[in-house]
Scaffold this active site. Sequence first.
Site: not given
Length: 775
Positions: A522, A733
């Site tokens: 991202d 994550e």
Amino acid sequence: MKKILFVLLSLVIMLGLTNSYVEASESTYKNEKPKISNFKNVIDVSATPNADIYGNYDTNHFNQFSDLGAWHSYYFPDENSTDLLGGFAGPVIIGEEYPANLAQTFDQIELTNNDTKSVYDLSKATTDMAYYPGKLVQKYQMDDMTLQLTLIYVSNRSAMIKTAITNHTKKPLNLSIAWKGTLLNKLSDGDKTLDLKQTLSSSENGVEVNFSDIREVWNFFSTTETKYSIYHEIPVNTEVSGNTYQSKVEKPITISPKKVFKTYSVESYTFTNKELQDEKTKRDSYIKNQAKIMKDNKKRWQGYLDKAFANNAKNKYPEYQNAVVKSVETLTTNWLSPAGAIQHDGIVPSTSYKWFNGLWAWDSWKEAVATAKFNPQLAENSIRALFDYQIKENDAVLPQDEGAIIDAIFYNKTPERGGDGGNWNERNSKPPLSAWAVWNVYQSTKDKAFLEEMYPKLVKYHEWWYKNRDHNANGIAEYGSMISDANWKKDDSGKNLKDKNGQLVLDDEAVIEAAAWESGMDNAVRFDKEGQGEKDPGVQVLENKDENNKLVGYSINQESVDLNAYLYAEKGFLASIANVLDKQKAVDKYKKEAKKVKSYIEKNMYDKKTGFYYDLQIKDQSSKTQLLTNRGKGTEGWMPLWAKLSSDEKAESVMGNMMDKDKFNTYVPFPTASKDNKRFSATEYWRGPVWLDQALFGVEALQNYGYSSEAKFMTKNLFNHANGLMGNGPIHENYDPLTGDGLSTKNFSWSAASYYLLYENVLVNNQTTSQTGIK
């Protein structure tokens, strides 16, 4: 003297036999497959849940347990929360898209000794809370009895609790039993507290939670059909007072000396009247067949472990087995069954995170490759779930994107598709790893029918990249964006702005954001709009048009090396699938196309001076390009090795960069931006933290070129240096490459999948998931 010699000889023989026996026993033990009982509490699921479910990073304060795709999950009561003992903490429910704690505990048992007229104080008992793979067990040891509560899932909507009370005395034990609970009935989200407007009502042998019609986008969804219900095998009378209930057995029970009393209850969380009625018709059957169901649950989970530890080389690395089991538990807890718009079972990124209770494309591909090893049906369905929404030529929203797989789907469709949700993302796709997933699932299942089902869909998706993301039609793709309302500039009221000619005004930053999202990375350094250095004009937006000059989407002005390495690999996987399906023309076609992609990447995307691969900046329709070495190194640079298109010479130089301690060989290896990158940030999402999928591909890149010892070295550091992984902490994550601290959300599925594959393919084997269709 002879007697002494005889005794000594006997001792020698006996010691020899003893040693042989010990060695045989150890050998037998080592060859045994690890049992469920070996893996107690590899994740800490203790909690004191409250209305404020979110802690740091919009993530649940606590870890939970779920199974079979259920949309509700449970904790243990925390050791300091003595007022919650006797019940499973929670449950956590997913309000279609957002998690909330229904209660602190909602099925808490209360035992009264009718002879002494006293209520048992469980805080004075010797307690044991054991989370084993597939079940939760609470045990309370007291002088005169033992209470044991065992919870397993029996369907994708229901859990069953077995209550066992053992009388340790020499006389009958006369008890009254009740269960109680209090709704939290609110959800705190920062400064805002949402009233969930739930009510309680007595039901047949239990209690029911009634939900209200709440469409609180970004916080919680429920309808008047949503229910949470508890059903007891034993007849009970239920009284409700506000948010509190008590269900008391109609008749006291008597337990004979040294005997065990058992009873069962079923807890269901359902979204529709049909789901509720289905569970109601099944719950007596669940209880009647409890012995078989408990046995089957144990067999299923033992089967998961047997597959994970099938390789005898596991005995060389016993210290990593807990992490593997943790991976399986994480993936299974994040399994959600069909509900709302989700048509197939799938694995969400993390049910712990507010925004992750949907299905993402490349997340699903990664999770499927690992899950196929122990739950192949779930793996296949995880792939189907995204292809259920593959764009067709007559699509009402994106007809120009026929074949595309959109970024993410959720329970609720967007208003454009007749829903009222806001989390679907149809602005972009995700990196093309679906053929990789399908082929690797097939390698585990040998399910040819699955290949036949998926092949034409994979072909359409592959072709979409070249129709809608190849700006200069040179067979090399770029990341970009679909045509979307989100790409237009807005005024303060959220309305689209128009120029003096009445045309909508494109928001370049929104398109660049979508392109970065399409890459999956991202906020990676290489997608910074301003670029780096005077000769770098930065990221710009290019319009893509079809042969009729009709706009079909947007690209950014750089051909990304990872994207085209993925597409090269996909041609290899498609060739392998086509070969199995006897489609020789397609095999030849993909090999020919791959040769062109390989030649282009090798010629244009490798920098000899730094020994690494980079993105290539393009100039609209011009043939001029610029290799973006100025933006520094990132994980995209080893994807040509993962795809197996790099020459040995180039691969050696890339390996040198990967093993450099000042670049990618950090404490936790494989940061997403090289440590020497000017914009490296150890804790900033894709600008430095270690993402396990990129690490997995990095390890496989090393393996593909014969650097097995380096691959194993880096793999061990990925395990050993990630804080909490080898203990009872959750899988995160991503990780800080310098300290090993877990970052972002926790209980993250593709990290779990990557660890599973690293164990199986690197530690106890030497194989990869890379393509083999093109040599």
